[in-house]
Design a protein around this motif. Sequence first.
Motif, short mmCIF file in Angstrom:
data_model
loop_
_atom_site.label_atom_id
_atom_site.label_comp_id
_atom_site.label_asym_id
_atom_site.label_seq_id
_atom_site.Cartn_x
_atom_site.Cartn_y
_atom_site.Cartn_z
N PRO A 1 0.79 -1.23 0.00
CA PRO A 1 0.00 0.00 0.00
C PRO A 1 0.83 1.29 0.00
N ARG A 2 2.15 1.16 0.08
CA ARG A 2 2.98 2.36 0.27
C ARG A 2 3.11 3.21 -0.99
N ASP A 3 3.42 4.49 -0.77
CA ASP A 3 3.89 5.35 -1.84
C ASP A 3 5.37 5.09 -2.05
N CYS A 4 5.87 5.46 -3.22
CA CYS A 4 7.30 5.29 -3.46
C CYS A 4 7.82 6.41 -4.34
N LEU A 5 9.13 6.56 -4.33
CA LEU A 5 9.82 7.56 -5.15
C LEU A 5 10.50 6.89 -6.33
N ILE A 6 10.34 7.48 -7.50
CA ILE A 6 11.15 7.14 -8.66
C ILE A 6 12.05 8.36 -8.86
N MET A 7 13.36 8.18 -8.71
CA MET A 7 14.28 9.31 -8.68
C MET A 7 15.26 9.28 -9.83
N LYS A 8 15.67 10.47 -10.24
CA LYS A 8 16.68 10.58 -11.29
C LYS A 8 18.03 10.17 -10.73
N GLN A 9 18.31 10.58 -9.50
CA GLN A 9 19.56 10.23 -8.83
C GLN A 9 19.28 10.04 -7.35
N THR B 1 12.02 14.24 -19.49
CA THR B 1 11.52 15.22 -20.46
C THR B 1 11.11 16.55 -19.84
N GLU B 2 10.74 16.56 -18.55
CA GLU B 2 10.27 17.80 -17.94
C GLU B 2 11.07 18.22 -16.71
N GLY B 3 12.23 17.61 -16.54
CA GLY B 3 13.17 18.08 -15.54
C GLY B 3 12.82 17.81 -14.09
N TYR B 4 12.04 16.77 -13.84
CA TYR B 4 11.74 16.42 -12.46
C TYR B 4 12.93 15.68 -11.84
N ASP B 5 13.14 15.89 -10.55
CA ASP B 5 14.16 15.13 -9.82
C ASP B 5 13.58 13.82 -9.30
N ALA B 6 12.27 13.78 -9.10
CA ALA B 6 11.60 12.57 -8.61
C ALA B 6 10.12 12.67 -8.91
N VAL B 7 9.47 11.52 -9.03
CA VAL B 7 8.01 11.46 -9.06
C VAL B 7 7.57 10.48 -7.98
N SER C 1 4.19 7.30 -18.50
CA SER C 1 4.37 8.68 -18.96
C SER C 1 4.87 9.57 -17.83
N ARG C 2 4.43 9.30 -16.60
CA ARG C 2 4.93 10.09 -15.47
C ARG C 2 6.41 9.81 -15.21
N ILE C 3 6.80 8.56 -15.35
CA ILE C 3 8.21 8.23 -15.17
C ILE C 3 9.06 8.89 -16.26
N ARG C 4 8.55 8.92 -17.50
CA ARG C 4 9.29 9.55 -18.60
C ARG C 4 9.53 11.03 -18.35
N LYS C 5 8.60 11.67 -17.62
CA LYS C 5 8.73 13.10 -17.36
C LYS C 5 9.91 13.44 -16.46
N LEU C 6 10.49 12.43 -15.81
CA LEU C 6 11.74 12.65 -15.08
C LEU C 6 12.78 13.22 -16.02
#
Length: 323
Positions: A113-121, A170-176, A163-168
């Motif tokens: 059930p947890r949330d998680c981070l997908i990070m660039k670094q 394409t749109e300069g996110y550090d994490a989603v 698509s949200r992971i790809r935005k790491l």
Amino acid sequence: MAANNKEKRTIIVGTRQSALALTQTGQVIDELKRISEQHGFDYAFEIRKIVTKGDQILDVTLSKVGGKGLFVKEIEQALLDGEIDMAVHSMKDMPYELPEGLMNGAVPKRVDPRDCLIMKQGGSLADLPHGAKVGTSSLRRSCQLKNLRPDLVVESIRGNIDSRIRKLETEGYDAVVLAAAGLNRMGWENRISAFLPEDVSVPAVGQGALGIECRENDEQIRGLLDLFNDGETAYAVRAERSFLGALNGGCQIPIGAHAVVRKGADGTLEGAELTLTGIVGSADGEVLLKEIKTGSDPEALGKEVAAALIARGADRILAEIGG
């Protein structure tokens, strides 16, 4: 309730058309096929894809779209109209009140059930630099992240998981921030950089669980789904959804709840207890109210935690947000 195993029937299963929705619906059907064969039922299954309002509006945050059931209303209407026989929903998308004539026929075993981070670094929330740009579609996640790390720039990000992971990139996110359950069901666990424990990010009501909705008067479907229901998950989700109902909340506002089951002495739900954590926060993260209580009656416990938060001002927070 026993299903009728003498009549051949093709069961039409409604779902959203995202990759995740289709994947989890396929997994549900595989399990229902196994149960059907085990009990001698002559059922075939067919998927019906349905576009919901929440799927059509992708350029506006969910909280601004407004209303409840953004990802289920059109599917529920198909159920009421007899176009489909059951629907597979992510439980966190389901409003507390279901339309008259419909019911939750099964709550299968919950996954993470947890949330998680997908990070660039980096490998943890602490590794995110000051002022890092973080994307999430959820005010609940945004609220808790801002409360813990006011320095983060948290922005709304919509779309399906990939698509949200790809935005790491394409749109300069550090994490989603995403639900671990979705990645689990897609087989993408290796993309997870870090899990957010419950004391950091209390999950959405029903997160990690599915709701299989059907018509109350369809005895065959109800009998089949009864065999698919996981008692422990359903017991926990009842408390979480009672909490949601008492706050008159939806999935677009900063409400979170997670119930943990402690089974009885004989290892069953007889004499079991629930510990329910509930949160309500302001959109900017400056206020985050949390209550933790234990009880054995799921509905009463949900209402008790909600009442404790209302006594501390949760109703005013939700009224300001539009809950």
